[in-house]
Design a protein around this motif. Sequence first.
Motif, short mmCIF file in Angstrom:
data_model
loop_
_atom_site.label_atom_id
_atom_site.label_comp_id
_atom_site.label_asym_id
_atom_site.label_seq_id
_atom_site.Cartn_x
_atom_site.Cartn_y
_atom_site.Cartn_z
N LEU A 186 1.08 -1.16 -0.14
CA LEU A 186 0.12 0.00 -0.06
C LEU A 186 0.78 1.07 0.04
O LEU A 186 2.00 1.39 0.86
CB LEU A 186 -0.91 0.05 1.30
N ASP A 187 0.64 2.29 -0.80
CA ASP A 187 1.43 3.19 -1.05
C ASP A 187 0.61 4.71 -0.50
O ASP A 187 -0.66 4.88 -0.99
CB ASP A 187 1.83 3.70 -2.51
N GLU A 188 1.12 5.31 0.86
CA GLU A 188 0.37 6.38 1.23
C GLU A 188 1.32 7.57 1.30
O GLU A 188 1.88 8.14 2.20
CB GLU A 188 -0.05 6.26 2.61
N PRO A 189 1.54 8.24 0.05
CA PRO A 189 2.62 9.47 -0.05
C PRO A 189 1.87 10.82 0.81
O PRO A 189 2.35 11.87 0.81
CB PRO A 189 2.87 9.69 -1.80
N SER A 190 0.53 10.67 0.97
CA SER A 190 -0.15 11.68 1.37
C SER A 190 -0.14 11.74 3.01
O SER A 190 -0.87 12.25 3.66
CB SER A 190 -1.53 11.64 1.03
N PHE A 191 0.54 10.60 3.52
CA PHE A 191 0.40 10.44 5.14
C PHE A 191 0.89 11.59 5.84
O PHE A 191 0.49 11.98 7.06
CB PHE A 191 1.07 9.06 5.34
N LEU A 218 3.95 -1.57 3.60
CA LEU A 218 3.23 -0.38 3.52
C LEU A 218 4.34 0.92 3.40
O LEU A 218 5.18 0.97 4.03
CB LEU A 218 2.64 0.01 5.08
N HIS A 219 4.10 1.78 2.22
CA HIS A 219 5.10 2.67 1.87
C HIS A 219 4.49 4.06 2.42
O HIS A 219 3.34 4.37 1.89
CB HIS A 219 5.41 2.57 0.20
N ILE A 220 5.11 4.79 3.07
CA ILE A 220 4.88 5.94 3.87
C ILE A 220 5.82 6.88 3.03
O ILE A 220 7.21 6.66 3.62
CB ILE A 220 4.59 6.22 5.12
N CYS A 221 5.55 7.95 2.35
CA CYS A 221 6.78 8.87 2.03
C CYS A 221 6.14 10.17 2.32
O CYS A 221 5.01 10.47 2.91
CB CYS A 221 7.28 8.66 0.71
N PHE A 222 6.88 11.28 1.71
CA PHE A 222 6.44 12.47 1.78
C PHE A 222 5.79 13.28 0.41
O PHE A 222 5.81 14.45 0.50
CB PHE A 222 7.52 13.21 2.32
N GLY A 223 5.49 12.46 -0.41
CA GLY A 223 5.27 12.97 -2.07
C GLY A 223 6.32 13.00 -2.73
O GLY A 223 7.54 13.21 -2.10
N ASN A 224 5.98 13.13 -4.11
CA ASN A 224 7.10 12.97 -4.98
C ASN A 224 6.48 13.65 -6.59
O ASN A 224 7.40 13.63 -7.33
CB ASN A 224 7.41 11.63 -5.34
N LEU A 225 5.68 14.27 -6.47
CA LEU A 225 4.94 14.97 -7.81
C LEU A 225 6.07 16.13 -7.97
O LEU A 225 6.25 16.97 -7.26
CB LEU A 225 3.65 15.63 -7.34
N GLY A 226 6.34 16.02 -9.09
CA GLY A 226 7.58 17.09 -9.75
C GLY A 226 8.71 16.99 -8.85
O GLY A 226 9.57 17.96 -8.71
N SER A 227 8.99 15.89 -8.24
CA SER A 227 10.37 15.36 -7.22
C SER A 227 10.37 16.54 -6.17
O SER A 227 11.18 16.74 -5.76
CB SER A 227 11.47 15.85 -8.13
N ARG A 228 8.87 17.00 -5.79
CA ARG A 228 8.88 17.78 -4.77
C ARG A 228 8.14 17.02 -3.47
O ARG A 228 7.00 16.40 -3.93
CB ARG A 228 7.81 18.99 -4.94
N VAL A 310 16.15 -3.26 0.97
CA VAL A 310 16.46 -1.93 0.61
C VAL A 310 15.89 -1.54 -0.94
O VAL A 310 15.50 -2.41 -1.65
CB VAL A 310 17.82 -1.63 0.64
N SER A 311 15.80 -0.39 -0.93
CA SER A 311 14.82 0.17 -2.13
C SER A 311 15.36 1.69 -2.71
O SER A 311 16.04 2.23 -1.61
CB SER A 311 13.23 0.27 -2.00
N PRO A 312 14.87 2.32 -3.53
CA PRO A 312 14.75 3.89 -3.58
C PRO A 312 13.82 4.23 -2.79
O PRO A 312 12.92 3.74 -2.23
CB PRO A 312 14.56 3.88 -5.13
N ASP A 313 13.96 5.65 -2.48
CA ASP A 313 13.09 6.31 -1.63
C ASP A 313 11.51 6.32 -2.19
O ASP A 313 10.77 6.17 -1.00
CB ASP A 313 13.40 7.85 -1.46
N CYS A 314 11.46 6.44 -3.24
CA CYS A 314 9.89 6.50 -3.71
C CYS A 314 10.18 6.01 -5.25
O CYS A 314 11.09 5.40 -5.63
CB CYS A 314 9.53 7.97 -3.75
N GLY A 315 8.84 6.18 -6.11
CA GLY A 315 8.92 5.56 -7.58
C GLY A 315 9.62 6.44 -8.19
O GLY A 315 10.15 7.76 -7.81
N PHE A 316 9.77 5.99 -9.55
CA PHE A 316 10.92 6.72 -10.18
C PHE A 316 10.25 7.37 -11.43
O PHE A 316 11.13 8.24 -12.29
CB PHE A 316 11.82 5.63 -11.19
#
Length: 346
Positions: A186-191, A218-228, A310-316
């Motif tokens: 599950l991917d939750e970049p909006s968490f 469970l992937h939680i990140c801080f968002g990656n739209l426009g690499s931001r 191990v993985s990259p921080d988020c999607g490419f």
Amino acid sequence: MPYEQLLPTTVIGSHALPGWFWTAMDALKRGEYGPSDEQEVYDDAVRLAIWDQKEAGIDVLTDGEMRRWYFVQNFYGKMEGLIERPSLRQTGLYGYDSVPRYWIDDRVRVPEGLGIVEEFRFLKQNIGEGQRIKACCPGPLTLTMHIQIREGDAYKDRVELGWEFAEVVNRELKALEQEGCTEVQLDEPSFGIIPGKLTDWVALLNHALDGVSARKNLHICFGNLGSRPRGRRRYDWMFPALLDVNADCLCLEFANREMVENDIYERFEGKFDFMAGVVDVKSFWREPPEEVANRIRQVLQHCPPERLSVSPDCGFFQLPRWLCRLKLQSLVAGTRIVRKELEGKK
Ligand SMILES: [Zn+2]
């Protein structure tokens, strides 16, 4: 199912789009492609994503999410009960305020599912024997983020809409299992910008994962739209609430934050395996393998190796393909350095 490989490498989900794919999208928009052309574009893009991951030596593959558009946007096309609204800002840089948004017309229905089962079926048919794969699905919170709730709508707030999506996601994950999928994410970049109470969203995630026996990431990140990124880039405030999530592994980003909170595993209380992001998808710097190895060593100061992948921080999806390929190679080469060191210690 435990991993046989020490420090397995994987990706978060999306692969970089090749140059010809963008050209094809333009041709599609102009009506120059028929349905067979379109099908071929997507199928070939997935084959290429598989090829790149395999060539780099990634252990657990995805289909690169090549059939999705900007991570979640294609899913709204599969939903009924929404009214599409113009983006808030239509000029300048593409950002979080540029994406299409929706109002609620009626209760949201997804009669044919999110389409992730079909993606998985194609992936399964195009890998070799014994290759580990996983299927990634946006979480219920992230699916609500493009939808604005107004007074008098069928849902009183975002949490209530989230329950609708938790049900949709749960059905999709169970259908994936039926298809032979043994690992989901599950991917939750909006968490990081969670509206309302954290405990409500933990309950929602648990509903989405309820009764799923596949390995649950469970992937939680801080968002990656426009690499931001978007929101406060820390995980500590999510604990201890996150300990109640019924997941097997937490997949978190570190490289872009210069390994801040690399001791976060200590907050897991042994409940979860750990997938650490050790390649920065927001930077054009190709980190050399030794740098990746250094990052892994920092995580290993706090986490036993048998619980770490191990993985990259988020999607490419926000990087060009040539750079994505180099970063995948660094991820694998850096991991091999550390594997050797660990094997030497045995
Ligand atoms: Zn992410």
